[in-house]
Design a protein around this motif. Structure first.
Motif, PDB file in Angstrom:
ATOM      1  N   TYR A  57      50.218 -28.760  26.568  1.00  7.80           N
ATOM      2  CA  TYR A  57      50.192 -27.494  27.300  1.00  7.80           C
ATOM      3  C   TYR A  57      51.551 -26.817  27.260  1.00  7.80           C
ATOM      4  O   TYR A  57      52.595 -27.466  27.203  1.00  7.80           O
ATOM      5  CB  TYR A  57      49.816 -27.732  28.773  1.00  7.80           C
ATOM      6  CG  TYR A  57      48.436 -28.289  28.947  1.00  7.80           C
ATOM      7  CD1 TYR A  57      47.338 -27.449  29.108  1.00  7.80           C
ATOM      8  CD2 TYR A  57      48.205 -29.657  28.940  1.00  7.80           C
ATOM      9  CE1 TYR A  57      46.064 -27.964  29.254  1.00  7.80           C
ATOM     10  CE2 TYR A  57      46.935 -30.182  29.086  1.00  7.80           C
ATOM     11  CZ  TYR A  57      45.871 -29.329  29.244  1.00  7.80           C
ATOM     12  OH  TYR A  57      44.610 -29.828  29.388  1.00  7.80           O
ATOM     13  N   HIS A  58      51.539 -25.491  27.313  1.00  6.56           N
ATOM     14  CA  HIS A  58      52.765 -24.714  27.459  1.00  6.56           C
ATOM     15  C   HIS A  58      53.216 -24.788  28.919  1.00  6.56           C
ATOM     16  O   HIS A  58      52.411 -25.083  29.806  1.00  6.56           O
ATOM     17  CB  HIS A  58      52.513 -23.236  27.095  1.00  6.56           C
ATOM     18  CG  HIS A  58      52.314 -23.013  25.628  1.00  6.56           C
ATOM     19  ND1 HIS A  58      53.342 -23.010  24.733  1.00  6.56           N
ATOM     20  CD2 HIS A  58      51.179 -22.801  24.902  1.00  6.56           C
ATOM     21  CE1 HIS A  58      52.882 -22.784  23.526  1.00  6.56           C
ATOM     22  NE2 HIS A  58      51.560 -22.661  23.590  1.00  6.56           N
ATOM     23  N   LYS A  93      48.169 -25.614  24.104  1.00  8.26           N
ATOM     24  CA  LYS A  93      48.747 -25.339  22.788  1.00  8.26           C
ATOM     25  C   LYS A  93      47.655 -25.420  21.725  1.00  8.26           C
ATOM     26  O   LYS A  93      46.711 -26.194  21.842  1.00  8.26           O
ATOM     27  CB  LYS A  93      49.850 -26.344  22.463  1.00  8.26           C
ATOM     28  CG  LYS A  93      51.051 -26.200  23.383  1.00  8.26           C
ATOM     29  CD  LYS A  93      52.105 -27.238  23.064  1.00  8.26           C
ATOM     30  CE  LYS A  93      53.278 -27.089  24.023  1.00  8.26           C
ATOM     31  NZ  LYS A  93      54.280 -28.143  23.811  1.00  8.26           N
ATOM     32  N   THR A  94      47.810 -24.612  20.700  1.00  2.69           N
ATOM     33  CA  THR A  94      46.860 -24.631  19.590  1.00  2.69           C
ATOM     34  C   THR A  94      47.117 -25.873  18.737  1.00  2.69           C
ATOM     35  O   THR A  94      48.211 -26.450  18.774  1.00  2.69           O
ATOM     36  CB  THR A  94      47.016 -23.379  18.715  1.00  2.69           C
ATOM     37  OG1 THR A  94      48.322 -23.397  18.119  1.00  2.69           O
ATOM     38  CG2 THR A  94      46.824 -22.102  19.513  1.00  2.69           C
ATOM     39  N   GLU A 111      50.288 -25.497  16.774  1.00  2.00           N
ATOM     40  CA  GLU A 111      51.519 -25.684  17.551  1.00  2.00           C
ATOM     41  C   GLU A 111      51.786 -27.175  17.791  1.00  2.00           C
ATOM     42  O   GLU A 111      52.933 -27.628  17.695  1.00  2.00           O
ATOM     43  CB  GLU A 111      51.418 -24.969  18.897  1.00  2.00           C
ATOM     44  CG  GLU A 111      51.444 -23.461  18.793  1.00  2.00           C
ATOM     45  CD  GLU A 111      51.150 -22.783  20.125  1.00  2.00           C
ATOM     46  OE1 GLU A 111      51.826 -21.775  20.408  1.00  2.00           O
ATOM     47  OE2 GLU A 111      50.270 -23.262  20.864  1.00  2.00           O
ATOM     48  N   GLU A 145      55.056 -29.404  16.294  1.00  2.69           N
ATOM     49  CA  GLU A 145      55.945 -30.191  17.150  1.00  2.69           C
ATOM     50  C   GLU A 145      56.077 -31.622  16.652  1.00  2.69           C
ATOM     51  O   GLU A 145      57.104 -32.252  16.835  1.00  2.69           O
ATOM     52  CB  GLU A 145      55.421 -30.213  18.592  1.00  2.69           C
ATOM     53  CG  GLU A 145      55.593 -28.909  19.307  1.00  2.69           C
ATOM     54  CD  GLU A 145      55.038 -28.961  20.724  1.00  2.69           C
ATOM     55  OE1 GLU A 145      54.480 -30.012  21.127  1.00  2.69           O
ATOM     56  OE2 GLU A 145      55.172 -27.956  21.418  1.00  2.69           O
TER      57      GLU A 145
END
Length: 115
Positions: free
Chosen positions: A82-83, A98-99, A102, A106
Motif C-alpha cells: 500500500y501507498h 500499489k499496482t 509498482e 520495488e
C-alpha cells in the motif's frame, strides 16, 4: 509456540522495569543534556513507576483487541503493498493499493533490468 501478545507484553514490561544507569555527578549530568532527553527520561521514569498499575490494563487490551487486530492483519496482508495514507481536502483519508508494476519495481534493485 508462545503467543505474540505475551512476547509483546513481556518486552514492554522488561523495558519499563529496567533500572536506570547509575547517575554521574550532577554537574556533569546536566551538561549537554537537551530538553528532549530530559523529557524522555521523565516519561520513562513515570512509565516505569506505573508499570505495575498498567500491566493488568495492557493484558486486558491484548486479550480483547488481539483477535480483532489479527483479523485485520489477515485482511490487509502485507503493508508494503500500500501507498502511505493521503488526506484529501475534505478530510477523507484514503490508502491506495500499489499496482503490480509498482510492487515489481520495488523488488528490483535500482538500475537492474529483469530478464
Amino acid at each position: 509456540m508462545i503467543p505474540r501478545y505475551l512476547i509483546l507484553t513481556a518486552t514492554v514490561l522488561a523495558v519499563l522495569g529496567a533500572e536506570p544507569a547509575a547517575a554521574q555527578d550532577t554537574s556533569e549530568e546536566d551538561e549537554g543534556r537537551s530538553l528532549i532527553e530530559d523529557g524522555a527520561r521523565l516519561l520513562f521514569e513515570g512509565l516505569r513507576d506505573r508499570a505495575g498499575e498498567m500491566e493488568p490494563a495492557l493484558r486486558d487490551f491484548v486479550e480483547q483487541m488481539g483477535p480483532a487486530l489479527r483479523d485485520l492483519m489477515d485482511k490487509v496482508g502485507d503493508l508494503s503493498a500500500y501507498h502511505p495514507p493521503e488526506v484529501l481536502p475534505n478530510g477523507d483519508i484514503i490508502i491506495r493499493r500499489k499496482t503490480p508494476q509498482e510492487l515489481e519495481a520495488e523488488r528490483l534493485p535500482e538500475g537492474e533490468i529483469e530478464i
